[in-house]
Design a protein around this motif. Structure first.
Motif, mmCIF file in Angstrom:
data_model
loop_
_atom_site.group_PDB
_atom_site.id
_atom_site.type_symbol
_atom_site.label_atom_id
_atom_site.label_comp_id
_atom_site.label_asym_id
_atom_site.label_seq_id
_atom_site.Cartn_x
_atom_site.Cartn_y
_atom_site.Cartn_z
ATOM 1 N N SER A 18 0.873 -1.215 0.001
ATOM 2 C CA SER A 18 -0.097 -0.014 0.003
ATOM 3 C C SER A 18 0.777 1.247 0.104
ATOM 4 N N GLN A 19 -0.010 2.262 -0.464
ATOM 5 C CA GLN A 19 0.665 3.680 -0.184
ATOM 6 C C GLN A 19 0.034 4.304 1.044
ATOM 7 N N HIS A 20 0.294 5.568 1.316
ATOM 8 C CA HIS A 20 -0.221 6.178 2.443
ATOM 9 C C HIS A 20 -1.737 6.332 2.614
ATOM 10 N N HIS A 21 -2.373 6.321 1.459
ATOM 11 C CA HIS A 21 -3.937 6.389 1.615
ATOM 12 C C HIS A 21 -4.619 5.276 1.442
ATOM 13 N N GLY A 22 -3.818 4.076 1.620
ATOM 14 C CA GLY A 22 -4.535 2.689 1.783
ATOM 15 C C GLY A 22 -4.838 2.288 0.535
ATOM 16 N N ALA A 23 -4.643 2.616 -0.587
ATOM 17 C CA ALA A 23 -4.641 1.941 -1.944
ATOM 18 C C ALA A 23 -3.412 1.485 -2.234
ATOM 19 N N ALA A 24 -3.459 0.571 -3.280
ATOM 20 C CA ALA A 24 -2.098 -0.441 -3.776
ATOM 21 C C ALA A 24 -1.257 0.778 -4.175
ATOM 22 N N HIS A 25 0.056 0.860 -3.852
ATOM 23 C CA HIS A 25 1.279 1.658 -4.331
ATOM 24 C C HIS A 25 1.389 1.583 -5.971
ATOM 25 N N ALA A 41 7.689 6.405 5.376
ATOM 26 C CA ALA A 41 7.590 5.466 6.602
ATOM 27 C C ALA A 41 6.229 5.058 6.608
ATOM 28 N N SER A 42 5.074 5.877 6.204
ATOM 29 C CA SER A 42 3.707 5.468 6.445
ATOM 30 C C SER A 42 3.137 4.373 5.351
ATOM 31 N N GLN A 43 3.961 4.406 4.282
ATOM 32 C CA GLN A 43 3.633 3.617 3.236
ATOM 33 C C GLN A 43 4.012 2.181 3.424
ATOM 34 N N GLY A 44 3.079 1.153 3.302
ATOM 35 C CA GLY A 44 3.673 -0.080 3.532
ATOM 36 C C GLY A 44 4.834 -0.516 2.640
ATOM 37 N N PHE A 45 4.604 -0.193 1.293
ATOM 38 C CA PHE A 45 5.673 -0.527 0.253
ATOM 39 C C PHE A 45 6.902 0.096 0.178
ATOM 40 N N ASN A 46 6.903 1.535 0.362
ATOM 41 C CA ASN A 46 8.158 2.074 0.670
ATOM 42 C C ASN A 46 8.870 1.683 2.021
ATOM 43 N N ALA A 47 8.262 1.539 2.825
ATOM 44 C CA ALA A 47 8.790 1.132 4.146
ATOM 45 C C ALA A 47 9.578 -0.244 3.905
ATOM 46 N N TRP A 48 8.889 -0.972 3.348
ATOM 47 C CA TRP A 48 9.594 -2.481 2.948
ATOM 48 C C TRP A 48 10.811 -2.312 1.985
ATOM 49 N N LEU A 49 10.647 -1.369 1.050
ATOM 50 C CA LEU A 49 11.885 -1.115 0.107
ATOM 51 C C LEU A 49 12.893 -0.454 0.936
ATOM 52 N N LYS A 50 12.625 0.205 2.048
ATOM 53 C CA LYS A 50 13.660 0.949 2.768
ATOM 54 C C LYS A 50 14.351 1.940 1.876
ATOM 55 N N VAL A 51 13.573 2.882 1.369
ATOM 56 C CA VAL A 51 13.929 3.811 0.473
ATOM 57 C C VAL A 51 14.687 4.953 1.269
ATOM 58 N N GLY A 52 15.908 5.274 1.073
ATOM 59 C CA GLY A 52 16.837 6.447 1.806
ATOM 60 C C GLY A 52 16.971 7.496 0.746
ATOM 61 N N ILE A 53 16.933 8.963 1.383
ATOM 62 C CA ILE A 53 17.308 9.851 0.483
ATOM 63 C C ILE A 53 18.620 10.463 0.776
ATOM 64 N N VAL A 54 19.537 10.346 -0.592
ATOM 65 C CA VAL A 54 20.884 10.463 -0.391
ATOM 66 C C VAL A 54 21.064 12.205 -0.693
ATOM 67 N N ASP A 55 20.176 12.650 -1.605
ATOM 68 C CA ASP A 55 20.155 13.998 -1.779
ATOM 69 C C ASP A 55 18.862 14.569 -2.189
ATOM 70 N N LEU A 56 18.522 15.880 -1.762
ATOM 71 C CA LEU A 56 17.281 16.492 -2.095
ATOM 72 C C LEU A 56 17.503 18.066 -2.222
ATOM 73 N N HIS A 57 17.107 18.506 -3.260
ATOM 74 C CA HIS A 57 17.226 19.879 -3.483
ATOM 75 C C HIS A 57 15.956 20.329 -4.343
ATOM 76 N N THR A 58 15.791 21.536 -4.444
ATOM 77 C CA THR A 58 14.483 22.120 -5.274
ATOM 78 C C THR A 58 14.866 21.747 -6.533
#
Lengths: 143, 143, 143, 143
Positions: free
Chosen positions: C50-57, D19-36
């Motif tokens: 899932s993503q954060h709104h509960g639907a599939a990512h 962190a609140s997305q089941g899928f991304n939490a499972w993937l363990k995505v880390g931010i290396v760099d972020l700018h505008t």
């Protein structure tokens, strides 16, 4: 893809083919640069290539980018045909000339991936940011 | 997208705009059918639209499909511009006429997704399998 | 593409390969239908997808559609790999199950074009309108 | 797009959402760099992310690139969702880490165009040529 065709022969072949294509002859596509893995082509913008706000029609931007994709692929794979492409239009294509730069990303045996950036302007050295970007899949034609 | 514009008004507006676009006037795009959510357009194939094997040039197939995408979107969203599209070329576009059928898949507030199928043939009822398919993202233009 | 592989053998091979892929084993992809030219696959939606709104990512929707594209291509071309695809997300993928239907549009020697429609729901016969559509280019792998 | 959100606030928001997305939490995505206008993210490759030849599964490559596209767009447009994307797979994604670099090409009011390059390797400074490239259309979500 062990060997690529001679760029001079590719250029001559493309110019001959292009002259024999009703559409490309009408577009008056010119080759600015061609080397193994990449090509730069240009056209002059004129009334028949415009949409109703005076910029180049999206169909022309797409067609020129498509040509750049297949010609870039031809520099590594000889005779080819475009299998599919995706184009993003980023801003209106205003100016007197349109330029498309095709760069081979990967030369596979069954598919050549090509990136194209299209620029609009008045020629010279400074084309500014691209008006469109394309990713194309070009297929080598069996000999 | 709560309300769609009147199809008759959309058709009249598109025909007026098309006549004022150098490129579409040159292509001679005709509307065969237009209703809320979809459009069918056609052109006659002629020498200037061909590639070197006598079929319609890929740039023409892409340009006609692009027009069908934006016109289909116009039936639900009024004034629009194509933001991006993907086209797959399935077979050579041979015949005397080219037909593009655009169908709105989703009419969002920021983006209209449209599917287009392009057919080639000699007109009449039987166009056979599509020569190309497109998925397009068309953006409503702010009023 | 003169001959297609036996659908039963393709299904058995895909199920074996899928079980040996860490990712597909984790997704728990099931084959609902497979015939020459098309496949229907399903997964059960769970917290990790899932993503954060509960639907599939979106990543899961894309991955399932990608699998449907390559498996549909496998029914006409044997061993394949996805070369490129385009996906349009039409609406949130809500429900307990996700279903992807892959249909071969063209089986070329160098490239198989596949259309995929993804549906979300609670299973049964009525899946409603697609939540995503994909056009994919799948390349046969040389033997 | 006159003003972009503060990059530090965007980063904090993305990390919280992820962190609140089941899928991304499972993937363990880390931010290396972020700018505008851009973001670089990474994941560690592990058994569950693989296909049967030991490289990262295409679905994982696509999902990571999709995340990089939407996060790059978030740096200029705040809350967003991916509307469509095209991905080309250039070579097998081998190594212990996968890195995706998203760059905003155009920040429109209705659509943000983002280019993503995905690299595979063992971390450090030299990632080599991209294993995949993506063009994505990301839609700002109305506030």
């Amino acid at each position: 893809m062990n060997t690529s065709p001679d760029p001079q022969l590719v250029r001559a072949a493309l110019e001959q083919v292009s002259a024999s294509q009703g559409f490309n002859a009408w577009l008056k596509v010119g080759i600015v640069d061609l080397h193994t893995g990449g090509v730069t082509i240009e056209i002059e913008l004129r009334e028949e290539l415009s949409q109703h706000h005076g910029a180049a029609h999206g169909g022309i931007v797409g067609a020129l980018a498509d040509t750049a994709a297949s010609w870039a692929a031809a520099t590594v794979a000889g005779d080819v045909r475009t299998a599919s492409y995706t184009i993003h239009f980023l801003k209106a294509a205003r100016g007197t000339r349109l330029c498309a730069v095709g760069t081979v990303l990967k030369a596979g045996r069954r598919q050549v991936s090509v990136e194209v950036k299209v620029h609009a302007g008045d020629g010279g050295d400074d084309w500014g940011a691209p008006v469109a970007v394309m990713l194309a899949s070009v297929a080598p034609v069996a000999n």
